[in-house]
Enzyme design. Structure first.
Site, PDB file in Angstrom:
ATOM      1  N   HIS A 108     -31.032  10.785   5.298  1.00  0.00           N
ATOM      2  CA  HIS A 108     -31.195   9.335   5.395  1.00  0.00           C
ATOM      3  C   HIS A 108     -29.973   8.576   4.861  1.00  0.00           C
ATOM      4  O   HIS A 108     -30.028   7.369   4.663  1.00  0.00           O
ATOM      5  CB  HIS A 108     -32.453   8.897   4.636  1.00  0.00           C
ATOM      6  CG  HIS A 108     -33.084   7.663   5.207  1.00  0.00           C
ATOM      7  ND1 HIS A 108     -33.780   7.648   6.398  1.00  0.00           N
ATOM      8  CD2 HIS A 108     -33.130   6.390   4.761  1.00  0.00           C
ATOM      9  CE1 HIS A 108     -34.223   6.429   6.654  1.00  0.00           C
ATOM     10  NE2 HIS A 108     -33.836   5.646   5.672  1.00  0.00           N
ATOM     11  N   ASP A 169     -39.458   2.185  -0.321  1.00  0.00           N
ATOM     12  CA  ASP A 169     -40.290   1.648   0.759  1.00  0.00           C
ATOM     13  C   ASP A 169     -40.618   2.721   1.794  1.00  0.00           C
ATOM     14  O   ASP A 169     -41.670   2.660   2.436  1.00  0.00           O
ATOM     15  CB  ASP A 169     -39.569   0.487   1.450  1.00  0.00           C
ATOM     16  CG  ASP A 169     -39.573  -0.775   0.606  1.00  0.00           C
ATOM     17  OD1 ASP A 169     -40.421  -0.883  -0.302  1.00  0.00           O
ATOM     18  OD2 ASP A 169     -38.729  -1.651   0.844  1.00  0.00           O
ATOM     19  N   GLU A 280     -42.339  -7.940  -3.426  1.00  0.00           N
ATOM     20  CA  GLU A 280     -41.117  -7.987  -2.626  1.00  0.00           C
ATOM     21  C   GLU A 280     -41.082  -9.306  -1.874  1.00  0.00           C
ATOM     22  O   GLU A 280     -42.056 -10.065  -1.870  1.00  0.00           O
ATOM     23  CB  GLU A 280     -41.026  -6.812  -1.642  1.00  0.00           C
ATOM     24  CG  GLU A 280     -40.697  -5.481  -2.285  1.00  0.00           C
ATOM     25  CD  GLU A 280     -40.241  -4.418  -1.288  1.00  0.00           C
ATOM     26  OE1 GLU A 280     -40.035  -4.767  -0.105  1.00  0.00           O
ATOM     27  OE2 GLU A 280     -40.111  -3.255  -1.692  1.00  0.00           O
TER      28      GLU A 280
END
Length: 529
Positions: A108, A169, A280
């Site tokens: 990632h 997340d 958030e």
């Protein structure tokens, strides 16, 4: 019959090109010989796992989909000993070897950070099958492989009624990958980043030694590796703090048109005594149809008023909140949520609510991933930009960026939320602003391949440069998260007064600069021949 005139300039050019090609091919031969000898030397190692020399192309790609560096080999370790043996072998080869090592989790990375040009990439997910050990005592924790995915830790710990405290997340990332950066999400204001919730690590250093470290044992290595961008060691095992797991989540979104009101409410909530569990926010630029898209998850508290809401093309700011609970406490939690919301100044008609399971909430991004993959929109360039911004400068930043640079549209989510510096350990390698409260602002953009418009890669990269230039000119004291620079001078500026400590740690734990060459911080000395 006369001879044609001789063009001496043309002859010289031909001779130069021939000489250059001979030199180039000679160098290529030398390099190939180096490659071949490196492969032969790796083949002498006694391992539980194996090297792969053919199927290496997947290790030259990552989520960013912009950089590609082919390794000569991919190690698929079956034990920590495999990793240590490989690193020790490269260490023993000394500075005459060009081999470097990159640990790759779920791939990632955004800009080739987990790649190793002509080096060895270690597929850390080969270790993830190793047993997770969960301790359920007074201070519960899980012992887990550095190659394990957080989503698997969630499912396993829930079998014991437990869960990690801090998340990212997106949960389909490896433990070693997120701990090498920081690991942040909407729980960070309360529990700190993931690196603040680790008790102990097992690390393979640049000399091939396997070292256990914690705040009490080998503490300098422990703090070096956490947020260390893979520079000081490979995390092969971690002991992570757990807490009692909830069953359900009240998931809430509300909208603001005024940035000052939005940030004031966010800062109030992260300092409140009775807290939400997750806070958030995100910025909505020119997205008038957004509320209809939400309705698959959310119900408006007042459907009639919500249907009449119009953004009129304004930039909106969304506050996203979550409160965890168990079903037997539902009524009490409803009262707590109402009380917390009553102190906020959002647009009343934009209160959207949802009740989902704890797993559904934490794994929410994976749902989007599945949809994007089905449309072929997941494996596209992702020129993300993540910034830490001091609280005192966030309004200047918003005015310059959301008011001037990004006014027409955005090519992906823009996250913005505050965290408390007191929840971070300044002994780790992560660089953050000095103020007690600072914001994460994350531009999670996706580029459309081959597009030359506003959704194209070049346009987005230019936009990112404009944002960074604005931050520098306005002296906002911004620090990049998941940082990327191409020169050591830029890295020195990033670390500032902490550079000397960072460089000293490198000389202690990875003196040959074997690890994480894709970060482009230190370069291994490579011989000419």
């Amino acid at each position: 019959m006369g001879y044609p005139p001789v063009n001496f300039s043309k002859q010289k050019n031909i001779l130069f090109i021939r000489s250059f090609m001979i030199l180039f091919l000679s160098c290529l031969t030398i390099r190939n010989n180096h490659c071949f000898s490196n492969i032969l030397s790796l083949n002498t190692l006694q391992l539980d796992g194996h090297f792969n020399y053919d199927d290496v192309h997947h290790a030259a790609k990552d989520f960013g989909n912009r950089y590609q560096s082919l390794p000569i080999a991919v190690l698929h370790p079956k034990s920590v000993s495999d990793i240590a043996t490989t690193v020790k072998h490269i260490w023993d080869m000394g500075p005459t070897s060009e081999l470097t090592v990159a640990a790759r989790g779920h791939g990632h990375s955004l800009q080739g950070q987990a790649q190793a040009h002509r080096g060895v990439v270690i597929n850390m997910e080969s270790l993830k099958g190793h047993e997770m050990k969960i301790y359920t005592g007074k201070f519960p924790y899980v012992d887990v492989s550095g190659g394990e995915l957080w989503i698997n830790i969630l499912h396993e710990s829930l079998k014991y009624g437990l869960t990690p405290k801090s998340w990212t997340d997106y949960l389909h990332l490896t433990v070693g990958g997120t701990l090498s950066n920081a690991g942040i999400s909407g729980q960070a204001f309360r529990h700190g980043p993931q690196i603040s919730n680790v008790h102990q690590l097992e690390v393979v250093t640049g000399k091939g030694k396997v070292v256990n470290c914690s705040r009490e044992q080998n503490e300098d290595l422990f703090h070096s590796v956490l947020g260390g961008l893979g520079q000081f060691g490979i995390i092969t095992r971690a002991r992570i703090s757990l807490e009692a797991a909830p069953a359900m989540v009240k998931w809430i979104r509300v909208l603001y048109t005024d940035f000052a009101t939005f940030t004031r409410d966010q800062e109030h909530l992260i300092s409140a005594q009775n807290k939400f569990d997750y806070i958030e926010g995100f910025v909505i630029i020119n997205r008038t149809g957004l509320l209809n898209n939400w309705r698959t998850y959310f119900n408006p508290q007042d459907p009639a008023r919500a249907s009449q809401f119009k953004s009129d093309g304004k930039t909106l700011f969304c506050l996203e909140l979550a409160k965890y609970y168990n079903l037997d406490k539902a009524e009490m939690v409803n009262e707590e949520v109402q009380k917390l919301l009553s102190g906020l100044s959002y647009i009343p008609s934009t209160l959207f609510l949802s009740e989902v399971t704890y797993v559904e909430f934490l794994d929410r991004v994976h749902v989007s991933e599945v949809k994007l993959r089905s449309k072929g929109l997941w494996e596209v360039p992702h020129p993300w930009l993540n910034l830490f911004i001091p609280k005192s400068k966030i309004h200047t930043f918003a005015e310059g960026v959301f008011g001037n640079i990004l006014t027409q549209t955005s090519n992906g989510p823009i996250l913005i939320y505050p965290v408390n510096k007191s929840k971070w350990d300044n002994r780790t390698s992560v660089v953050i602003p000095e103020e007690d409260i600072f914001y994460l602002v994350a531009f999670l953009t996706s580029a459309v391949p081959s597009s030359t418009g506003t959704d194209g890669l070049e346009h987005i990269l230019t936009q990112n440069r404009r944002i960074l230039e604005f931050c520098e000119i306005a002296t906002l004291g911004v620090k990049q998260y998941l940082p990327h620079y191409t020169t050591q001078e830029e890295w020195k500026a990033h670390f500032g007064p902490r550079w000397e400590v960072f460089a000293q740690r490198k000389s202690i734990y990875d003196p040959l600069a074997i690890f994480a060459p894709g970060q482009r911080i230190f370069q291994k000395a490579i011989p000419f021949s």
